[in-house]
Structures are given as structure tokens and as C-alpha cells.
Scaffold this active site. Structure first.
Site, PDB file in Angstrom:
ATOM      1  N   TYR A  76       0.810  -1.167  -0.094  1.00 50.82           N
ATOM      2  CA  TYR A  76       0.176  -0.016   0.224  1.00 50.82           C
ATOM      3  C   TYR A  76       0.754   1.307  -0.171  1.00 50.82           C
ATOM      4  O   TYR A  76       1.762   1.415   1.064  1.00 50.82           O
ATOM      5  CB  TYR A  76      -0.951   0.054   1.276  1.00 50.82           C
ATOM      6  CG  TYR A  76      -2.034   1.045   1.195  1.00 50.82           C
ATOM      7  CD1 TYR A  76      -3.191   0.484   0.549  1.00 50.82           C
ATOM      8  CD2 TYR A  76      -2.115   2.155   1.380  1.00 50.82           C
ATOM      9  CE1 TYR A  76      -4.389   1.197   0.698  1.00 50.82           C
ATOM     10  CE2 TYR A  76      -3.243   3.270   1.282  1.00 50.82           C
ATOM     11  CZ  TYR A  76      -4.390   2.619   0.703  1.00 50.82           C
ATOM     12  OH  TYR A  76      -5.305   3.414   0.646  1.00 50.82           O
ATOM     13  N   TYR A 129      -5.163   5.723  -7.484  1.00 50.24           N
ATOM     14  CA  TYR A 129      -5.641   5.601  -6.173  1.00 50.24           C
ATOM     15  C   TYR A 129      -7.211   4.949  -5.920  1.00 50.24           C
ATOM     16  O   TYR A 129      -8.090   5.777  -6.059  1.00 50.24           O
ATOM     17  CB  TYR A 129      -5.386   6.980  -5.212  1.00 50.24           C
ATOM     18  CG  TYR A 129      -6.151   6.801  -3.852  1.00 50.24           C
ATOM     19  CD1 TYR A 129      -5.219   6.408  -2.965  1.00 50.24           C
ATOM     20  CD2 TYR A 129      -7.348   7.493  -3.360  1.00 50.24           C
ATOM     21  CE1 TYR A 129      -5.544   6.503  -1.475  1.00 50.24           C
ATOM     22  CE2 TYR A 129      -7.492   7.147  -2.299  1.00 50.24           C
ATOM     23  CZ  TYR A 129      -6.930   6.841  -1.174  1.00 50.24           C
ATOM     24  OH  TYR A 129      -7.176   6.900   0.152  1.00 50.24           O
TER      25      TYR A 129
END
Lengths: 334, 389
Positions: free
Chosen positions: B293, B343
């Protein structure tokens, strides 16, 4: 009565309809600089416009302007002047007449654009505009007024139409001013800091600040200190707690200096630090009286309890000496 | 009963990634789910479970009806923003391997750029029942109200404790943008950056520069998870869920983990890494690549440390030696990550993990058998290992 008004005003402006006005010339040729400024402001990253390498595989050789820039090339400058060689006729005389007759409000209703071809770097353009239609007096949610439709033609140097637009405005009657009425804009709320949301668990903390104290929760059972507030002690699960008043002394555990985005009402850069209080708990806060480059992890700081706005007192922190300096300043003011 | 290798990801689907999708999140969710079903060779009526993020605005019943579904026996949501990226897989694997249901669709759809932008400082309301607001009340009044600034507290400590520099964070960004540059789906396709450009990029929240921050994107990603048995009958190479776990520790907070003994690492990953490996019977050496991440580049470093690819504080050297880059021994985020591709709350990274296992990534990292995936850092989170069947 509306019909009469309608007829009277329409007669007054009839000669201004279907009159092609122009040319309005461009101040500058299509340029990479302006295309770049537009793209960066609009967040338009289409590689066709500025990426020379990408464009090698397309039919375009030069910097290519986003079609939606059409209107920008031949618009007035910041002082309201059209480029040299433009007509001195006011393209919107009709709207001025409506305004003089009490229809001073204007709202854009629609803007239909048609693009015929891309513009390339170096091209010079101009435009003509024609007010093609005005409706009878209509009543809408905004009040009474007229829908006016404009047809704009955007042309290259050899009069090739590269884009056109049909724009409809609603020009409406604005309410009469009452004596003593508020000035326009006076009811716009000033942007203030957001208020913490208080509940049974944390209200003591915010009330403490209003009373001029920085309070730390202390477990009645095992004496462990805690911040931010929570109802149960993590160490012994007791629900019984009281508070101690922090000395306001501590050191910087970590920090950041915020630059972007600039969110009102805060001043930027905005220095934020995590303070390790001498009692042993940490608290996040704003730094005051310090230059960003002087901030160091481990430096001693002290609390400057500050009324940041009418209804909010916050425990800001600054270098040693800030608290007494702030106090002196306050005494001088009162 | 272990969930290890009982289930597999058999379908992936996504919309395009953009700055303005021009349609609702609901439509994005339906498009991505339909694409994932098509990819798996399954129909809406094959779904009997769903899992997504608490933050997702598209309800399960609405999505189910539109993609041709009939009935759900199981549905679950996971809290904590991007920390929810692995939770739905844990839930799906648990539900399927315990016999609650057979085929779970996982989705995340968001108009994060054209709608509510998380970086705008607008994540506040006045609802005293909202736990986010009770938490954020201690920060917003100071203007301390953006994810970049919250992360900066930890990044600054990491620099202080381990001697890392802004350039060390920059190398992470440069590596992700290099992968994005050769991924046509990436927003930053054909737009790599150099370390010098990273260093010249403007300061957002010191020490985070513009290129340390992920994008804000519109888009959706969806997955189909089913039993390993059923996966054998489907067309795609299954990506087995070899292990998966969620993780909350005592000091976990929502984006503001400032109060633990150390704040330079990610205690949630320190806590779960051992079990992520032991559940799968694997060690860090068995991992071929990772999809970590990357909302902000500094927090890729402690993830490499928590999962044992290098020692604490040494991730900066691991990165500097090129190990996470193209051709490195542990390529990370070959799709370009959230810094380079889009994103989508980490879900696009998990889709890339599946493509690597299938051998279909545009930046294929050789013969990939096992991929580590992680959910958001700085929040309650989770991790998993996917394995080629």
C-alpha cells in the site's frame, strides 16, 4: 401587464438582435506557454497538447490547444480591453439595455460548444458574436426575466470556423433594495476553524481549555495518564477517572510543516508538532512563534494557551519564553 | 480449520482510472463487478456473497440486482479507509471455506478525485456519533487535517531514528513511476520521474513532497473469489489465498497513530507478518514480488522491514540497491502503485498481484508464484499472500 412590459422592452432592443458584431481579435498567437498554463490550471493531462514525443504518432506536428480554450484566445484582457484591430462595438449592448431597465441579474443557462478542428501553435484567431434570440418575459424560480441566446463564431486568420458556441443567458429582475438593507456580501459567513465535537468522553478536555487549563485524564484506579480522552483505562479497565492539570512544559517528539493545500482560515506554512508533555503523554498541536527551519525534534517547548478565535481557545506550543511573551503582549493590550 | 489455500481469486475487473469518471460510483461498481464476472467466466447468478469497504457508497443489494444476481447469503464490510483493502479477502476466504457461501464478489468504487477529495481537509462533519469525528476533533482545529500531514509525523520520526532522507522516500516514488510509465492503464503512463525531479517537487507537508503523495482518482476494481475446488474448473490461473489476516493493535488509530511507544514503524504489520507467513508455511524468501500500500512513499519502507525483507531501519538501503525496482529481487507495485497508476484504495494493487500470478502483467516480473499484498498503513489494516495454484 407582463405582456406590455415584454413588448415595450422587446421593441427597445429589437435592433440589437441578429446583428453580427466583430471581429474581436486575439492578443497573442496560440502558444505553448498559454496551453501549458491552461492545462496545469485545469488538470488536463492529455499528452496531445504538450507532449512532443507523443504527438509524433498523431497527425499533429506542433503544440495543440485544448478545444475548450477556444474562447480564451480572443477574450478581453484583465483590464477589459479587446486586442488591437477589434471592433469597438459592445457585443452585449442588449444585455446592458435590459440591465438599465431593472433586469440586472444574469445567469448562464447553457453553453453548447462545437469544435471543428484543433488549433496549433502560432495560429491567430478572432471571433464574431450575434445575439440571435430573446424570449418574451418569463417567470422562473430566479424571478422574472428574458432568456437571451448568443451565437459565437471562432475563426482562424483565413476565416475558417474552428469552433462555435450557442450560449443562453437568463437576464432577470433583481429585487429592489430596501432602505437599511444589508450590504451585499455582509451575510457571508467568515470561515473559522472547525469546532471539535464534544461528547461525554472528551467534553472535560475542551471545557478545561476554555477555563485556561490543559487537562490530562488520570485513571482513579491505577493512576495511568492518558490522552486523547477515552472512557476506559487501557491498563486496568477502570471507568473511574479524574484529571490533572498539565504544566504546559514538554518537548517536540515529531513535527510537520504543512504547505499545501492552503485551507482557510489557517496561515501557511502551518507548523504542527506532536508534543511529549513532561507528564508523559503526547498531544498534537500547532506551533507558534517559531520559524519552520528552527523546529527540531527534542527541543523544549511550552504551552501558549491562545484564543485563536472568538469561541475557541487552543493549547498552542512555542519555544521557551513564548508563554511569558504572549502574556506580556496581552497585558499591554489591556 | 485454516483458510489457507481453500479459496482463490478467479476474476478481476476494473473501470478505467481517471480524474473525472463522469458517472456515479454505483455505475463504476457495477461495471467493475461485471468485468470481474466476465473475466472469471461466471454470471451474476453465481454470486452468493459480497464484501467491500465501509467507506464504499454502493450498497450490495443495488449492485447485486444490476449485475444479474439473485441472492446473497453473506455480505460484509471493513472499516478504516484503505486499511480495508485486505479485510474483504479475509472475510471471503473465511465465509467460503466455512461453507457459508461459495462465490464472493469484492468491489471498491470511488470518485475520489471528482467527488470528495480526502486530501482537501473536508473530511469533517458535526456528528458526535461518528467515531472519525471524535478522533479528528483533536487535530482539525489546528489545521492538521490532511492525510499527508498525519503521515508526515511518522515519516519525520523514521528519518530521525534511522537517518533516512527525503531522497530515500524519493527512490520509492521514482521506482513506482518507472513501472507506471510502461503501464498504459496508469495515469502516469509514459511519464517517469527522476530523483532530481522528486527533490524539486513542491513541499506538501514537510518532509512529504508532491511526488511522495499518491494520486487522487476515480475508478473501481472488483474481484471474484471462490473455492479452490471450483477454481479448477474455471479458465484463469487461480490466485490462491495462501494466507490472509486483518490487524489491529493496542496503539492503532484512524490515520493518527501518534501515541504508541514508537511511531516510526507500522505496528499492525509487525504484529501480523509472522502469521501471514506461518499460515502459508512460507518465509520472506518465498515471495517473488509485492504489492504494498503506497498512499505515501515513506510508509513503503517500514512495510519492507515488517515483512522481513530487510532489517529494521535498513529499508532505505534495500530500496537504494534497487531491490524493489524493475528487475530487482522483490519488485514492488509493478503496476505503478497508487503513486503511479491510480488511487483505488489499494484494490488496483491486488489486481496487479493477480495478473503477476497469471503471468499477464504489462510489467511481468518473471515467473511469479507468490505475492505479498498489504492494505493501508497508519490505520487498522491487513495483509495476505497470493499463490499460483
Amino acid at each position: 401587464m407582463s405582456d406590455n412590459v415584454s413588448v415595450a422592452i422587446k421593441e427597445k432592443v429589437a435592433h440589437l438582435l441578429n446583428r453580427r458584431v466583430g471581429p474581436y481579435n486575439s492578443w497573442n498567437p496560440v502558444s505553448r506557454t498559454q496551453v501549458w498554463q491552461w492545462c496545469t490550471a485545469m488538470g488536463d493531462n492529455n499528452p496531445l497538447y504538450l507532449d512532443d514525443e507523443y504527438r509524433q504518432d498523431t497527425e499533429f506536428d506542433d503544440v495543440t490547444a485544448p478545444p475548450t480554450m477556444m474562447q480564451m484566445w480572443s477574450m478581453r484582457d484583465a483590464q477589459g480591453n479587446y486586442a488591437p484591430g477589434s471592433t469597438d462595438k459592445n457585443p452585449y449592448e442588449l444585455l446592458s439595455v435590459l440591465e438599465d431597465n431593472g433586469y440586472a441579474g444574469i445567469m448562464a443557462v447553457s453553453y453548447d460548444q462545437t469544435f471543428h478542428r484543433y488549433l496549433q501553435e502560432g495560429e491567430r484567431v478572432h471571433h464574431y458574436t450575434t445575439l440571435v434570440n430573446m424570449t418574451d418575459l418569463k417567470t422562473t424560480g430566479m424571478g422574472k426575466g428574458f432568456f437571451v441566446t448568443e451565437f459565437a463564431e471562432f475563426l482562424t486568420e483565413d476565416e475558417e470556423k474552428f469552433a462555435e458556441a450557442v450560449i443562453t443567458y437568463f437576464q432577470y429582475e433583481t429585487p429592489k433594495k430596501q432602505p437599511g438593507a444589508k450590504k451585499p456580501g455582509s451575510d457571508i459567513q467568515k470561515i473559522t476553524r472547525v469546532h471539535p465535537v464534544e461528547n461525554y468522553d472528551n467534553a472535560h478536555f475542551w471545557q478545561g481549555l476554555r477555563d485556561g487549563k490543559l487537562l490530562i485524564q488520570k485513571c482513579d484506579s491505577c493512576a495511568t495518564l492518558r490522552h486523547p480522552p477515552q472512557p476506559m483505562c487501557s491498563e486496568c479497565q477502570s471507568l473511574n477517572w479524574s484529571t490533572i492539570e498539565a504544566s504546559g512544559k514538554g518537548s517536540i517528539y515529531t513535527y510537520t510543516v504543512m504547505h499545501y493545500p492552503e485551507i482557510p482560515p489557517f496561515d501557511y506554512p502551518n507548523a504542527i508538532a506532536l508534543i511529549e508533555l513532561e507528564e508523559g503523554v503526547r498531544i498534537a498541536t500547532q506551533l507558534t512563534d517559531i520559524k519552520p527551519n528552527d523546529i527540531k525534534i527534542g527541543m523544549d517547548v511550552e504551552m501558549v494557551l491562545t484564543e485563536v478565535q472568538d469561541d475557541m481557545t487552543l493549547p498552542l506550543f512555542g519555544p521557551i519564553g513564548s508563554a511569558s511573551a504572549a502574556k506580556k503582549k496581552q497585558e499591554q493590550q489591556s | 480449520m485454516s483458510i489457507s489455500r481453500k479459496t482463490a481469486i478467479v476474476g478481476i475487473g476494473a473501470t478505467e482510472f481517471s480524474k473525472d469518471s463522469g458517472r456515479t460510483e454505483m455505475q463504476l461498481a457495477c461495471e467493475a463487478v461485471k468485468a470481474a464476472l466476465d473475466d472469471a467466466g461466471l454470471k451474476g447468478s453465481d454470486i452468493d456473497g459480497m464484501a467491500t469497504f465501509s467507506m464504499d457508497n454502493s450498497w450490495e443489494n443495488e449492485v447485486l440486482r444490476q449485475v444479474g444476481g439473485k441472492e446473497l447469503k453473506f455480505f460484509s464490510r471493513t472499516e478504516f479507509g484503505g486499511g480495508a483493502a485486505c479485510g474483504p479477502f479475509v472475510h471471503a476466504a473465511t465465509a467460503i471455506s466455512s461453507g457459508l457461501c461459495e462465490t464472493v464478489v469484492i468491489y471498491r468504487a470511488l470518485n475520489e478525485r471528482s467527488g470528495l477529495r480526502f486530501g482537501s481537509g473536508q473530511l469533517f462533519n458535526n456528528n458526535p456519533m461518528d467515531p472519525n469525528i471524535i478522533n479528528f476533533s483533536h487535530y482539525f482545529p489546528y489545521g492538521f487535517m490532511t492525510p499527508a500531514a498525519w503521515i508526515a509525523f511518522s515519516a519525520r520520526r523514521y528519518m530521525h531514528e534511522f537517518g533516512a532522507t527525503s531522497e530515500d522516500f524519493g527512490r520509492v516514488a521514482v521506482s513506482m513511476r518507472d513501472f507506471a510509465a510502461t503501464n498504459p492503464k496508469a495515469f502516469f503512463y509514459q511519464r517517469p520521474i527522476t530523483l532530481e525531479e522528486h527533490q524539486a517537487s513542491r513541499m506538501i507537508a514537510d518532509p512529504l513532497r508532491l511526488y511522495d503523495c499518491c494520486q487522487e482518482s476515480d475508478g473501481a476494481v472488483a474481484f471474484v473469489v471462490t473455492s479452490a475446488e471450483r477454481a479448477k474448473d474455471l479458465a484463469n490461473t487461480p490466485a490462491l489465498i495462501a494466507s490472509a489476516r486483518q490487524s489491529i493493535v493496542k496503539d492503532s488509530r484512524m490515520m493518527t497513530p501518534f501515541y504508541g511507544e514508537s511511531i516510526s514503524g507500522i505496528p499492525e504489520f509487525d504484529a501480523c507478518a509472522g502469521e501471514i507467513y506461518s499460515m502459508a508455511g512460507l518465509s520472506p524468501d518465498d515471495i517473488d514480488m509485492a504489492c504494498l500500500y503506497d498512499h505515501f512513499s515513506p510508509w513503503v519502507l517500514p512495510q519492507l522491514e515488517a515483512f522481513g525483507f530487510c532489517d529494521r531501519g535498513e529499508a532505505k538501503d534495500f530500496v537504494k540497491d534497487g531491490h524493489i525496482s524493475r528487475g530487482g529481487k522483490l519488485p514492488v507495485n509493478t503496476h505503478g502503485g497508487q503513486l503511479g497508476e491510480a488511487y483505488i484504495h489499494g484494490m488496483n494493487g491486488i489486481a496487479e498481484a493477480v495478473r503477476q500470478i497469471r503471468g499477464t502483467s504489462v510489467n511481468q516480473a518473471g515467473d511469479v508464484n507468490r505475492v505479498l499484498i498489504t492494505a493501508g498503513a497508519g490505520v487498522p489494516t491487513g495483509a495476505a499472500i497470493l499463490e499460483k495454484a
